[in-house]
Design a protein around this motif. Sequence first.
Motif, mmCIF file in Angstrom:
data_model
loop_
_atom_site.group_PDB
_atom_site.id
_atom_site.type_symbol
_atom_site.label_atom_id
_atom_site.label_comp_id
_atom_site.label_asym_id
_atom_site.label_seq_id
_atom_site.Cartn_x
_atom_site.Cartn_y
_atom_site.Cartn_z
ATOM 1 N N ARG A 62 -1.813 3.880 -1.076
ATOM 2 C CA ARG A 62 -2.944 3.336 -1.767
ATOM 3 C C ARG A 62 -3.573 2.330 -0.703
ATOM 4 O O ARG A 62 -3.178 1.247 -1.017
ATOM 5 C CB ARG A 62 -2.523 2.679 -2.993
ATOM 6 N N ASP A 99 3.588 7.548 -1.996
ATOM 7 C CA ASP A 99 2.325 7.050 -2.327
ATOM 8 C C ASP A 99 1.627 6.123 -1.363
ATOM 9 O O ASP A 99 2.346 5.296 -1.310
ATOM 10 C CB ASP A 99 2.469 6.545 -3.827
ATOM 11 N N SER A 108 0.756 -1.393 -0.060
ATOM 12 C CA SER A 108 -0.118 -0.031 0.051
ATOM 13 C C SER A 108 0.681 1.123 -0.032
ATOM 14 O O SER A 108 0.370 2.296 -0.359
ATOM 15 C CB SER A 108 -0.872 -0.011 1.367
ATOM 16 N N ASN A 120 -8.949 4.633 -3.405
ATOM 17 C CA ASN A 120 -8.507 5.985 -2.977
ATOM 18 C C ASN A 120 -6.897 5.882 -2.988
ATOM 19 O O ASN A 120 -6.152 4.919 -2.819
ATOM 20 C CB ASN A 120 -8.466 6.013 -1.401
ATOM 21 N N GLN A 121 -6.220 7.199 -3.383
ATOM 22 C CA GLN A 121 -5.015 7.240 -3.560
ATOM 23 C C GLN A 121 -4.443 8.450 -2.646
ATOM 24 O O GLN A 121 -5.191 9.544 -3.191
ATOM 25 C CB GLN A 121 -4.548 7.172 -4.925
ATOM 26 N N TYR A 159 -0.705 11.069 -2.170
ATOM 27 C CA TYR A 159 0.889 11.108 -2.708
ATOM 28 C C TYR A 159 1.212 12.378 -2.031
ATOM 29 O O TYR A 159 0.569 13.309 -1.775
ATOM 30 C CB TYR A 159 0.522 11.188 -4.101
#
Length: 902
Positions: free
Chosen positions: A333, A331, A285, A338-339, A341
């Motif tokens: 995730r 990052d 993730s 949903n992301q 950064y």
Amino acid sequence: MNIHKSKLALACLAALFSHQALAADGSLLGRLGDTQNKAWFEGASVRLKELNLSTVTKGDGSFRFNALPPGDYTLEIRYLGAPKTEHPIHIEDGKTLQQRFTLGLKEPKLDELIVYGQRAGQAGALNMQRSADNLKSIVSSDAIGQFPDQNAAEALQRLPGLSIERDQGEGRFVGIRGIDPNLNNVTINGMNIPSPEAGVRSVALDVIPSELIEGLEVTKSVTPDMDADAIGGSVEVKSLSAFDRAGRSASLTVQASRNELRSETSPKVSGSYTDVVDFAGLQDSLGVAVALSWFDRDFGSDNIESNGDDEIEQRYYAINRERIGAALNLDFRPDFNNQYYLRTLYSRFSDDEYRQANTFTFDGDDSEIERGSKDRYEVQEILSLTAGAEHQLQQWHLSYQLGYAESSEDEPDALYYSFKGDGFAISSDFSGQIPAIVQDAEAKSLSNYEVDEISFEDNLAEDQELSFKLDMSRDFDMAGHPAQLKFGGKYRSREKQTNANIFIYEGDFDDLDAGQFAAAVPAWGLGDFGSGLDRQAMRNHFSSNRSSLELAALDSELESNGASYQSDEDIFATYLMTKVDIDKLRVVAGIRYERTDFSTSGQRVELIEDEQADEEKVVNTAWQGEKQYSHLLPSLNLRYEFSDQLIGRFAYTQTIARPKFEDSAAFQIIESKTEENDDGGFDTEREAEVGNPELKPFESNNMDLSIEYYPGSIGVLSAGYFHKDIDNFVILADVSHLDAWQGFAEVTQPINGESAKVQGLELSWVKSFDNGLLIAANATLSDSEAVTLLDGERFETSLPNQSDKVGNLTLGYEDNDWSLRLTLSHKSENLEEIDGEMLRMEDAHQQLDFSGKYFINPQMHIYFNAVNLNDEPYYHYFDRRSINAQYEEYGRTFELGFNWTL
């Protein structure tokens, strides 16, 4: 009529927000990679045949389709360099299908060629260009590594329509289709980058090491969701992300380079590391990407320039440039909806320059020579911080980004010495590119000169920008055609200030022996230079004696206050756009609104020398200016796919460019002299140089038309036509005839002039052959018209810095052991400026570069680069090529390096 419009709008909204459109249905989340799990493929075209829905893979190879009715479908994947493949998929109601796909490659060797080497960079870039909604040219990180390019500017010069402005032989500013770099937009990871240099908007891309770059995108026809200040175009610098790599990756490069002209060896080290790890109990993730780069380069140049009449100057440069770059990107995730950064980039570029110069003024018995030095250390820094997120909220896609960027140019302790001498026997016929100078032995000895002036400067320019943007989009059905609605807004707040501290010493230097500053004769290759100047001796003398030197207080105050000002700019933008696929036609249309609030503050600085009142003084008066303006800017981009191989494009866009800060700044530098005339009376003569806070922004109507042919292998053959009508073109003019400047003999001020036009053709051919050969060629043929006013006279010329022919030719070869490239870049002559009654022209420039690699194994290779193999000089002339304005040579540079990649 209004009732019908209301009914139509309600019908569209009903279709957009209907229960069927918002139904959960199913989704497809895919990812495209190679068979060996070593790379992801960006820019591939992905289509659901039965629904005529299409999308493009992202940098991590991912793609997504939402709101799919349950059923069986055929997924079609197209990628240049690989056969088209089809995959059956099954969508279930309310569920998301996650699946990995691979390219259908028949031969393992072809797979390796697409993942690595020359073909990797070309295949990725061409696929992204082919799939783009608008006109783009792209350089991938793999392609950057195939050339001996030191920075982002030099990497971009290989693209069609792009050229670079060089400083000491290195690429610095990027011009798109010949347009002034100040009229381009530069972003890093979506964040607008302020310029480190005082007074300008253009970002010198030599401050960004090429090792920190994952990719470069040049957009030539903007869409409504992009910033409008891009008359030439927009340059997007992308740094690396861990999710763009398949698994853990690392790289290390060690290099030594040598400049032939100065015989100096320079070291370079760079490296990167990426990994995707488990975080907060979630598998794979968190992505972490780190890159570092250090390059310490010693080089120089030999220069000779003239005014074409009675003055010639010899210049010898010794330069050290150090580049330090770092990037840390994170990052997160947690799931496929949903992301989050964080993108950071820091670049520090220092330029330590020592210049020795001899200026010869030819005037019979009154001829004189001035010997001078420039001892300057300058540091430019850029810091970019960008944080944001993307969310899939049922059928809505939401993205937002907060960004902060700052840049600065610090020039502390700059020291200048000037020595003058006369009575020497000197002569020149001013002929040829390198005019010869005859001087007697006395002229070559520094002991025969007197110290004339010493100046010391401490200058600082700072530029900061804070921004926030929000975008929302969703897919829907428009009369049976797949469509997307997108809207959003952006706010930018910018503050740029310049602070100059200039100290001029013109005291009595009779007791100072100039000979004590003599040094060995420099190895200047363009003729007889004479005595050198001892850099450390002058620095030591100034440090020890500064307090006893006589300061020219009024001149120092005039120069310092006149060059110090601050400008603030707030920009609010909002847009609405739609994208519709009608069979083979894609329409991207919309409108963007931008409002600009600009304010500037500085001083009106007047130097008064009055014989009648017997006084000399400087009068400082605060001066401020404000301006507000707004624009409503439509745009239309059409993409028609005649076949899998043939694509046509048309674009009409409206763009703007805000004036340079030095042009719109609130400053006035006035010199007023009152002297007794022959009749016993007194005359006052006044001259001024002033900024113009009332300047209007450039406004441009742009039209593009192109055709692109993509054969089955990696390659493209394309042709395009572009036309730009630019209003409010800014020119320098004498405005002393205006009522506001009555009594002034001359007032130089930037003003909005007449319109300018530029049009041209862009041609490009790229081809990779199965036997390992590679050919890439492009040419841009353009023509421009602009109006310049000088001393009340109207000149019709081409646009400054507009070359009518720009092109590149690359010949390459690659197999399992070798990768070779020979590249020729060409830029034809162009107008630089009008100097008095003469046209100052920059001569055509052709440079030949070579890059060669030998692969020890798939993880290691050694390389050799040769830059400027043909030892091409930089040459300017007045009116005719035989009248020198500036001739400068840099020599060849050779690089030997080792690269290891995991």
